[in-house]
Every structure is written in C-alpha cells, then in structure tokens.
Motif scaffolding. Sequence first.
Motif, PDB file in Angstrom:
ATOM      1  N   PHE A   1      40.396  18.869 -22.910  1.00  0.00           N
ATOM      2  CA  PHE A   1      41.410  18.549 -21.910  1.00  0.00           C
ATOM      3  C   PHE A   1      40.803  17.487 -20.998  1.00  0.00           C
TER       4      PHE A   1
ATOM      5  N   GLU B   1      28.641  23.221 -15.589  1.00  0.00           N
ATOM      6  CA  GLU B   1      28.547  22.590 -16.908  1.00  0.00           C
ATOM      7  C   GLU B   1      27.554  21.426 -16.876  1.00  0.00           C
TER       8      GLU B   1
ATOM      9  N   ASP C   1      33.504  22.329 -13.204  1.00  0.00           N
ATOM     10  CA  ASP C   1      34.878  22.196 -13.680  1.00  0.00           C
ATOM     11  C   ASP C   1      35.683  23.243 -12.913  1.00  0.00           C
TER      12      ASP C   1
ATOM     13  N   GLU D   1      33.103  26.771 -12.803  1.00  0.00           N
ATOM     14  CA  GLU D   1      32.512  26.675 -14.144  1.00  0.00           C
ATOM     15  C   GLU D   1      31.412  25.627 -14.043  1.00  0.00           C
TER      16      GLU D   1
ATOM     17  N   VAL E   1      35.301  19.840 -22.663  1.00  0.00           N
ATOM     18  CA  VAL E   1      35.366  20.714 -23.828  1.00  0.00           C
ATOM     19  C   VAL E   1      35.697  22.124 -23.362  1.00  0.00           C
TER      20      VAL E   1
ATOM     21  N   LYS F   1      43.657  22.357 -14.266  1.00  0.00           N
ATOM     22  CA  LYS F   1      42.324  21.779 -14.469  1.00  0.00           C
ATOM     23  C   LYS F   1      42.144  20.414 -13.801  1.00  0.00           C
TER      24      LYS F   1
HETATM   25 MN    MN Z   1      35.091  24.095 -18.374  1.00  0.00          MN
END
Ligand code: MN
Length: 233
Positions: free
Chosen positions: A56, A86, A115, A84, A30, A136
């Motif tokens: 994604f 998460e 991430d 990141e 997300v 990503k």
């Molecule tokens: Mn992220």
Amino acid sequence: MNTVFAPYPVTALPVLGVNQGFPVRRIFCVGRNYADHAREMGAIDQAEGREPPFFFTKPADAVVGGAGENSVAYPPLTSNLHHEVEMVVALGAGGANVTVEAANALVFGYAVGLDLTRRDMQARAKEKSHPWDMSKGFDQSAVLGPICPVASGGHPVAGRIWLTVNGQLRQSGDLSAMMWKVPEVIANLSTMVRLEAGDLIYTGTPAGVGPLLRGDVLEGGVDGVGTLRARIV
Ligand code: MN
C-alpha cells in the motif's frame, strides 16, 4: 511553464554524515512481512508458506522526519492509533523488473520508520473490502529518522528492530525474520511500478503493535541503522 500557484516543496529527510537532504518521491509499504505480526493480526497460516508480498502507499507529504524528537499530531477520526516500527529502504536509483541480485544496487540507505495506522478505520475497511488509504495514508502517518547511507552502514540483513513507548518495550524483533527480504521486496515491487530515486519502502513490522495516546513518547531503533524519536501531541 509558470504554475498557477507555487508548487508544493519536496519533502527531504536528513542523511547522516552529510549536509544534504534525501528528497522523497513516493512511499510504498509492505503489509505483513513478519510472521509474528501477521499472526497477531489473525492473517496468516504459516503452514501455507509465504504469500506474495502486497503493498500500500502513503503520500510523500505524510512524512514527518528528522533526527530530533518529531512532533506528530494525533489524527482525527480514530480512537485506536497504532504504532508499527519498521526498517525503511531509501532508493537512490530506479528501475523496472529489477532482479533480486541487482536490487541492493538501487538502495541509497536505510532509516527507522513508524507506519502509523488508524487501526479501527482499517478494521472497518477490511470488513467491507474497502481500500486502506485513509487508515494508512493520513497526514503525518509516515514518521522517519535520518537516513543512514549504505556507504557507512551497509545493507542490514539481521539485527534487532525495537520500539519503546514511554520507556517501555512494545515491539522487539529481528530483521532476519522478514518473510520477504529487502532485495526480494524491491524486485517484486519493481514488477508493478517503475521504481525511482527518492522512493521509500517500509518493509513491515514485527509483533507488538498497539495503541498510542496523546503525550506518548516513542523511541525506535534498528541495529546498524539508527534511531527515531517522536511524541504524539
Ligand atoms: Mn506496516
């Protein structure tokens, strides 16, 4: 049927308390699910209210995971690799058009995840309205700690989510600040694809994302879920 070469082995993550792995099927993520992070990316006006979630993906073989210190290679073609932290949802059952009320029943457990993002490449993609795949979904971009099963940890809805780099606090937030809660994320995503057992869902990162360097040691955690350790090499 025989295959022309051996099929790629399934990626499996350790599950706390049992001697069995969690086989990873797909990885959904997300975007901008914490207002403070959306704001730091210059991407939100909270007065407008929450926008529908967007997603994604990363390939399943981008996973680097386990209970110890995970070695992650600094990827090519970036000079601004970002962390990141998460909370990650691990599904033990599938479904399409799942209701918010039924969504938690699909969850096998939760993990702490990173991430990893080529932020410079992502910025160029945003400028040109190009896809985010290569910013990503590169090799080793999905770092994960072991999975804490619902049977022992329940469904965390509040609690601290944090990341330190070389012992210094970089990210700190609370799960309760998610704009789209886990059952809502599952329900929304299940309108777009049929979810299946083995799917992972990264639920977004709080503020404080920033660059990583080779040699950095990362430790992340989510209250009630566990921790994650990684070293950039
Ligand atoms: Mn992220």
